[in-house]
Write a protein that holds these residues in place. Structure first.
Motif: not given
Length: 356
Positions: A65-76
Motif C-alpha cells: 500500500e505504501a509503495r502504491m501511495k508514494y510511488v515517487d517518494h521512496p523515503d515514505k
C-alpha cells in the motif's frame, strides 16, 4: 562409475573459503533474528506459526500500500520495507520446526513469500532467497521427509523455480550480499532436488538455469560461486538423460571442454579449485553418455584435448582418462579417433609411469 561421481558431488560447505569478504557459512540475518529474540523464549507451535504468518501478511500489505501511495517518494515507504525485512527474518525461526511446514502451506503463506522474489527492492528478494534456503536445508529436513516434501511441492506449484532463476539475472555478484544470494539460490536448488529428485529435470525444463550455469562457468577466474555452479551442473546431469541432451543442444559439450582446457597445462591453486575441476570432469562424463553428445565430443576435438591433458601429467590427467572412457564406451568413432591421434602411446606411457 556414476556412483563415484555422485559421491564427489556432495557439497563440503564447512570447507568453503571466504570470497570477496563474504562469509558463505554464516547467515547474518539468522544471527539478527537470534539477537532480536535474545532474552525471550518462544515455543514454536501452530499458534505461534499462525501469529507469525499474520504479522508477515500485515507487513506485506502495508508495504504494498505504501509503495502504491508514494510511488515517487521512496523515503515514505522505507520504514514499511524495513518492517517487512524484519518479518522475513523472523520467519526463519520456522526452520527449527520443520514438522510445521504442512501448516505453513495450509495457511497459504507460500504464494506471498515466493511472490516477493519479484519485489522491486532486491534486498527483499535476497531475504526471501535466504529464507527458502534455510527452510529447505538438508540438516533441517533430514528427519522430516514428509513435511519437507509438502513444502517443496508447494514451492514448485507456486513457480518458485522460475522466480528463483529470474531473480538470478538481476543479482550483481560485485555486491557481497547479492553474491551471497547467488550462492543461496544454488543451495536452494540443491536442497529441493535432495527432497524431490524430479526437480532436477523440471527446473531445467521450466527455466533457463542450464544456460545460466553454462555462462557462469565460462570466466577464467576462480571463485566460490563458479565452483558451486559446476557442482549444481554435475548434479543436474548425473542421473538425467533429458538434461544431458538439453545441455548438448546448448553447445554444452564445447563449453565444458573450454572450461576444462584451462587446466590442460596447470594445476588448480587450491583444494576448492581442485574440487571445481573434478566437478567439470563429472559434467563431461555425464554429458557424453548420449550418443549424440559423444559425436559432439569427437567433433569438438575432445579426444585430442584429453590426450594433451594426459601428456602434461598435471593433476587432471586421471580425470581425462575417465572422460575418454565414458566417451569411447560403445562408440567406435571415438575409439578410432583415439587410435588415429596416437592415444594408445600416451595411455601406455601413463600406465608405465604409474607402475614405476
Amino acid at each position: 562409475m556414476l556412483e563415484a561421481m555422485e559421491g564427489s558431488n556432495k557439497r563440503k560447505r564447512e570447507d568453503m573459503e571466504q570470497e570477496n569478504g563474504v562469509d558463505f557459512g554464516v547467515d547474518l540475518s539468522l544471527l539478527e533474528a537470534v539477537e532480536k529474540s535474545e532474552g525471550t523464549v518462544q515455543v514454536m507451535d501452530v499458534r505461534a506459526l499462525k501469529k507469525m504468518v499474520l504479522a508477515f501478511e500485515r507487513r506485506l500489505r502495508d508495504n504494498l500500500e505504501a509503495r502504491m501511495k508514494y510511488v515517487d517518494h521512496p523515503d515514505k515507504f522505507a520504514d514499511s520495507e524495513l518492517e517487512l525485512h524484519e518479518e522475513l527474518v523472523r520467519l526463519k525461526a520456522l526452520a527449527g520446526a520443520p514438522e510445521l511446514y504442512p501448516e505453513l502451506v495450509h495457511q497459504s503463506a507460500i504464494p506471498s513469500i515466493v511472490g516477493l522474489l519479484t519485489h522491486e527492492n532486491t534486498d527483499i528478494a535476497v531475504d526471501v532467497v535466504g529464507l527458502i534456503q534455510d527452510l529447505t536445508d538438508e540438516d533441517v529436513v533430514e528427519d522430516s521427509d514428509e513435511a519437507a516434501q509438502v513444502l517443496v511441492d508447494a514451492l514448485v506449484e507456486n513457480n518458485t523455480l522460475e522466480l528463483l532463476i529470474q531473480n538470478l539475472a538481476r543479482l550483481d555478484e560485485g555486491d557481497p550480499d547479492e553474491s551471497a544470494a547467488v550462492y543461496s539460490t544454488l543451495a536452494t536448488i540443491e536442497n529441493m532436488v535432495e527432497v524431490r529428485p524430479a526437480v532436477s529435470e523440471s527446473v531445467c525444463e521450466k527455466t533457463k538455469l542450464l544456460r545460466w550455469l553454462l555462462t557462469r562457468i565460462k570466466p577464467r577466474e576462480f571463485d566460490s560461486n563458479k565452483q558451486y555452479a559446476t557442482e549444481i551442473l554435475a548434479i543436474l546431469l548425473q542421473s538425467s538423460a533429458a538434461n544431458q541432451r538439453r545441455l548438448g543442444q546448448m553447445n554444452g559439450v564445447d563449453t565444458v571442454l573450454q572450461a576444462v582446457a584451462l587446466y590442460k597445462s596447470r594445476d588448480p591453486k587450491s583444494g576448492d579449485e581442485e574440487e571445481m575441476v573434478e566437478n567439470l570432469f563429472d559434467c563431461l562424463c555425464s554429458l557424453v553418455m548420449p550418443v549424440e553428445n559423444k559425436e559432439r565430443f569427437v567433433k569438438a576435438e575432445g579426444v585430442e584435448l584429453m590426450i594433451i591433458i594426459m601428456k602434461q601429467k598435471k593433476s587432471a590427467y586421471g580425470s581425462a582418462m575417465r572422460a575418454l572412457d565414458f566417451a569411447m564406451t560403445k562408440f567406435p568413432p571415438a575409439c578410432e579417433r583415439f587410435v588415429d591421434v596416437l592415444g594408445l602411446k600416451t595411455l601406455f606411457a601413463a600406465f608405465m609411469d604409474s607402475s614405476e
